[in-house]
Design a protein around this motif. Structure first.
Motif, PDB file in Angstrom:
ATOM      1  N   VAL A 209       0.815  -1.228   0.000  1.00 25.80           N
ATOM      2  CA  VAL A 209       0.000   0.000   0.000  1.00 25.80           C
ATOM      3  C   VAL A 209       0.844   1.271   0.000  1.00 25.80           C
ATOM      4  O   VAL A 209       1.772   1.415   0.800  1.00 25.80           O
ATOM      5  CB  VAL A 209      -0.920  -0.007   1.251  1.00 25.80           C
ATOM      6  CG1 VAL A 209      -1.663   1.308   1.394  1.00 25.80           C
ATOM      7  CG2 VAL A 209      -1.899  -1.165   1.179  1.00 25.80           C
ATOM      8  N   ASP A 213      -3.841   4.681  -1.947  1.00 21.21           N
ATOM      9  CA  ASP A 213      -4.284   3.478  -2.659  1.00 21.21           C
ATOM     10  C   ASP A 213      -5.639   3.007  -2.148  1.00 21.21           C
ATOM     11  O   ASP A 213      -5.954   3.162  -0.961  1.00 21.21           O
ATOM     12  CB  ASP A 213      -3.292   2.323  -2.435  1.00 21.21           C
ATOM     13  CG  ASP A 213      -2.066   2.449  -3.333  1.00 21.21           C
ATOM     14  OD1 ASP A 213      -2.078   3.310  -4.224  1.00 21.21           O
ATOM     15  OD2 ASP A 213      -1.109   1.690  -3.122  1.00 21.21           O
ATOM     16  N   ALA A 234      -4.113   3.851   3.230  1.00 24.07           N
ATOM     17  CA  ALA A 234      -5.060   3.338   2.232  1.00 24.07           C
ATOM     18  C   ALA A 234      -6.434   3.962   2.409  1.00 24.07           C
ATOM     19  O   ALA A 234      -6.833   4.353   3.509  1.00 24.07           O
ATOM     20  CB  ALA A 234      -5.179   1.825   2.353  1.00 24.07           C
ATOM     21  N   ARG A 261      -5.861  -1.582  -5.356  1.00 23.15           N
ATOM     22  CA  ARG A 261      -4.536  -2.170  -5.126  1.00 23.15           C
ATOM     23  C   ARG A 261      -4.655  -3.587  -4.556  1.00 23.15           C
ATOM     24  O   ARG A 261      -3.915  -4.485  -4.947  1.00 23.15           O
ATOM     25  CB  ARG A 261      -3.777  -1.277  -4.137  1.00 23.15           C
ATOM     26  CG  ARG A 261      -2.527  -1.860  -3.554  1.00 23.15           C
ATOM     27  CD  ARG A 261      -1.373  -1.884  -4.508  1.00 23.15           C
ATOM     28  NE  ARG A 261      -1.120  -0.547  -5.031  1.00 23.15           N
ATOM     29  CZ  ARG A 261      -0.441  -0.297  -6.136  1.00 23.15           C
ATOM     30  NH1 ARG A 261       0.033  -1.291  -6.854  1.00 23.15           N
ATOM     31  NH2 ARG A 261      -0.247   0.943  -6.535  1.00 23.15           N
TER      32      ARG A 261
END
Ligand SMILES: Cc1ncc(COP(=O)(O)O)c(C=O)c1O
Length: 490
Positions: A209, A213, A234, A261
């Motif tokens: 990450v 993301d 994230a 992701r």
């Protein structure tokens, strides 16, 4: 030498620590906080001893200690002074800080998202979210295996630094187990040991990450995983779950809109709803992940406990595209305190995990790892699994029976094919927060299911772990639950 002012000290001596050290620490503290400035003359040792009601030798020792540490300097014939080489400091009010009461004097980041650990109520009966019964754990055999390894009587005696991937005997034993029982094709080199799933998740997320993301997660799902992804920057995207598991069509719609992701999921027994991801969705999911380059983080936390048919093989066993990162631990199989977990996946990724691990923890408890490897090789873990499996099966049925008997239509659930908990739904007007409060007063602890929802109102449900409680304890807990529901007028 005649001094204009006497410097006085007011120590409160405590037992168990040399008095001269307590005096030297007190004087050093007065210098640090600026009451005694550089160059200040200190009382002579005779005077100090009298003032403090101690032996002169004790005062001499205290000064010697301070001289050695550089707080004081002695000028022959003139006396003892606070060292002139110390920087001047502004006196601060004398407010002896209560331990732990000083605010940090530096910038830092509080991982505010991380929920505090649940409060332990001594003597309470806890419907946890599905932990095993540590009372069943093979502690005696584990302890003797540990002693054997420690004393070097086993095949190896490794008390030094080891591979950051973890001890080789355990990676070998796990690799055999994963390949035979779970259909994976691992090698010892494609396994990285960790201290449990949580560390495995952290390391994995750290490699995957970047801030900003998108990480897709099941909704409802497992908050400790969410918090790990969020900590690393994230953005979480909730994907709904139904009676067949994750809605792969919803994930696909998300992938069409955003670059995803990674996906974190619990396909075997979805946490918290307990549903198993159906075969067709598994096939779709693997193809989808390969198409969009999504890393699937598969958390297979309670693989062994499936009661009606063979456990469904993990997604990782059918991954030709190298998209699955498979994580599991011994927390559910033996006991959470053991802290042995592992990650397997594409070899290059696992090697990088090992490198990252050296920065976090250097290596795990290699003695424990080798002891666990011995238990696996000797068949002890298999024997324990069989015993625990039979016991948890009985307990699942005991909880289901108690709920049906005590609560009737108030509690709805689908009997899960495996796992260590039931997902029990209540009518919308039952306030589960209040129920939890009332139950806590009766020393029964439950967690309302709302905490497992990332978005949306969610189902009015709770996850009731049964594995750690005997049938009698389960019956008592449900009886109390019934009494509280009646008391609150449901
Ligand atoms: C979904 C899920 N994954 C993993 C774990 C096990 O975590 P660990 O191995 O860090 O003890 C748990 C334990 O509660 C869990 O519920």
């Amino acid at each position: 030498m005649l001094r204009a002012w006497d410097t006085t000290f007011h120590p409160e001596f405590v037992a168990g620590r040399a008095v001269y050290l307590q005096i030297s620490e007190l004087i050093a503290a007065e210098i640090r906080r600026g009451r005694l400035q550089p160059g200040t003359a200190l009382p002579g040792t005779r005077e100090l001893a009298k003032q403090l009601g101690v032996n002169r030798k004790t005062a001499v020792l205290a000064y010697e200690e301070l001289l050695a540490q550089g707080w004081l300097e002695s000028q022959t014939t003139r006396g003892t002074f606070v060292s002139s080489r110390l920087p001047e400091s502004t006196p601060t009010a004398f407010a002896p800080a209560a331990p732990g009461s000083v605010a940090p004097g530096f910038r830092w980041q509080d991982p505010f998202e991380v929920e505090p650990a649940p409060v332990v109520v001594p003597g309470a009966l806890v419907f946890n979210d599905g932990t095993p019964d540590a009372r069943l754990a093979p502690v005696a055999t584990l302890a003797s295996a540990y002693r054997r390894v420690m004393q070097g009587r086993g095949r190896r005696n490794q008390l030094g630094y080891d591979s950051p991937l973890g001890s080789l005997p355990l990676r070998e034993a796990l690799s055999r187990m994963l390949n035979h029982d779970r259909g994976l094709s691992t090698t010892p080199g494609s396994i990285c040991l960790t201290r449990g799933t949580q560390m495995a998740l952290y390391l994995t997320a750290r490699l995957l990450v970047q801030p900003g993301d998108v990480v897709a997660v099941e909704n409802p799902g497992y908050p400790p995983a969410w918090q790990t992804f969020r900590l690393l920057g994230a953005e979480l995207a909730p994907v709904p779950v139904d009676e067949e598991g994750l809605r792969v069509d919803e994930l696909e719609a998300l992938c069409q809109r955003r670059a995803v992701r990674a996906l974190y999921l619990t396909p075997h027994h979805q946490f918290p709803t307990t549903v198993t991801l159906k075969a067709a969705r598994r096939v779709q999911l693997l193809a989808l992940a390969a198409r969009y380059g999504v890393a699937i983080i598969e958390d297979d936390y309670d693989h062994e406990f499936h009661y009606h048919y063979q456990p469904m093989l993990p997604l990782a066993s059918a991954d030709p595209h190298g998209v699955v990162i498979y994580i599991s631990s011994l927390s559910k199989l033996i006991a959470p305190a053991l802290r042995v977990g592992y990650v397997t996946g594409p070899a290059a990724f696992v090697t990088a995990l090992g490198r990252l691990r050296t920065l976090v923890d250097r290596q795990g408890d290699t003695v424990l790892e080798q002891a666990v490897a011995d238990l696996i090789d000797e068949g002890e873990i298999k024997r324990h699994t069989r015993r625990a499996h039979a016991e948890y099966h009985v307990r699942r049925d005991a909880l289901a029976e108690a709920l049906r008997h005590q609560l009737g239509d108030l509690a709805e659930f689908t009997l899960p094919a495996g796992g260590m908990a039931l997902w029990v739904t209540f009518p919308a007007d039952v306030d589960l927060e209040r129920v939890a409060e009332e139950l806590a007063r009766r020393k029964v602890i439950i967690t309302p299911g709302s905490r497992y929802y990332l978005a949306g109102p969610g189902t009015n449900a709770m996850r009731m772990g049964y594995a750690a409680l005997t049938p009698a304890e389960l019956a008592h807990g449900v009886e109390q639950l019934g009494a509280v529901l009646r008391q609150l007028g449901s």
